[in-house]
Design an enzyme around this catalytic site. Sequence first.
Site, mmCIF file in Angstrom:
data_model
loop_
_atom_site.group_PDB
_atom_site.id
_atom_site.type_symbol
_atom_site.label_atom_id
_atom_site.label_comp_id
_atom_site.label_asym_id
_atom_site.label_seq_id
_atom_site.Cartn_x
_atom_site.Cartn_y
_atom_site.Cartn_z
ATOM 1 C CG ASP A 133 -11.277 -0.016 4.510
ATOM 2 O OD1 ASP A 133 -11.510 -0.321 3.389
ATOM 3 O OD2 ASP A 133 -10.618 -0.909 4.800
ATOM 4 C CD GLN A 186 -3.551 -3.367 6.900
ATOM 5 O OE1 GLN A 186 -3.652 -2.936 5.941
ATOM 6 N NE2 GLN A 186 -3.728 -4.997 6.107
ATOM 7 C CE LYS A 221 -3.858 -2.662 2.273
ATOM 8 N NZ LYS A 221 -4.990 -2.667 3.224
#
Length: 305
Positions: free
Chosen positions: A120, A97, A53
Amino acid sequence: MTGSILDGTRVARAIRAEVADGVAELAARGIVPGLAVILVGEHPASSVYVASKGAAAREAGIAERTLRFPAGLSESEILATVDLLNHDDAVDAILVQLPLPKHVGTARILEAIDPRKDADGLHPVNAGRLLQGKPAPVPCTPAGILELLKREGVALRGTRAVVVGRSDIVGKPMALLLLQNDATVTIAHSKTRDLPGLCREADLLVAAIGRPGFVTGDFVKEGSVLVDVGINRVMSRADVERFFPGDAARMATFEKKGSTLVGDCDPATAYPRSSRYTPVPGGVGPLTIAMLLQNTLRLCEARRG
Ligand code: NDP
């Protein structure tokens, strides 16, 4: 019938190029989108994902910062970090994460992220906005799948879709996105009765389960579209031979690395019954990263653009 692939790698490349163009436009006005990634602990897969990422973000011109912490970091210390990032004007998007270590309340951490910086789309405010069809950052994996289906010309209106898996990060938002695009959607899970029979009714079957090769040919309607979200590492030669019979390239990868990746669908029996399918690797995975970059750009545009 042997299905043709839905090429996630190619579509992801196109999205990443579009994001890079958008970032360049902002940069011309002195604005550099910023992404902060929080990684707690040494989870090997997470470390690999975070590195990918970060590299993709930098390639697109996004200012990326990965904050790595030891597994023992307390929940309050993580909350304090999120708070700092919430108040840092150079940070447009924050990604925590997952999974977090067991002693940390994941929901509390995700709810602490400023919804305007929610990379997200997992904050309840954004999940609620998605439910109501309002603009919001959408979890990267389902957002990427929708983008792939659209760009590859898969018709959704009136389609009978079954999503196996009901997680907040994949299954539920996937079902909502398909519903918004006029599919008729059923969500299945571990308590669903006659799962193979239900799946066989699907024109579009999305498997987000986390079990290698679980969806076999008898789950798949001939000629349907198969989206295989799973990323599972198989370590035994017998499994590689079962999932990839006669596939010399796969076996060579296995010999070299000691493992290979398989999705939640059985490549030997499920993929051949589909008209189109997402391979593993090279299907859904690359899109997840591309959509993280797109979410970062959009959050930056909304807040500072
Ligand atoms: P979760 O473990 O959070 O959810 C799994 C879902 O599968 C649950 O809803 C569970 O049902 C359901 N399930 C488990 N066993 C069965 C069964 N025997 N029959 C029917 N349903 C079952 O996983 P995620 O949603 O986070 O991830 C799913 C998969 O997708 C994983 O392989 C993960 O690695 C992969 N993934 C891939 C990404 C990518 O970029 N390609 C990104 C994110 C995830 P219940 O709710 O009843 O327990």
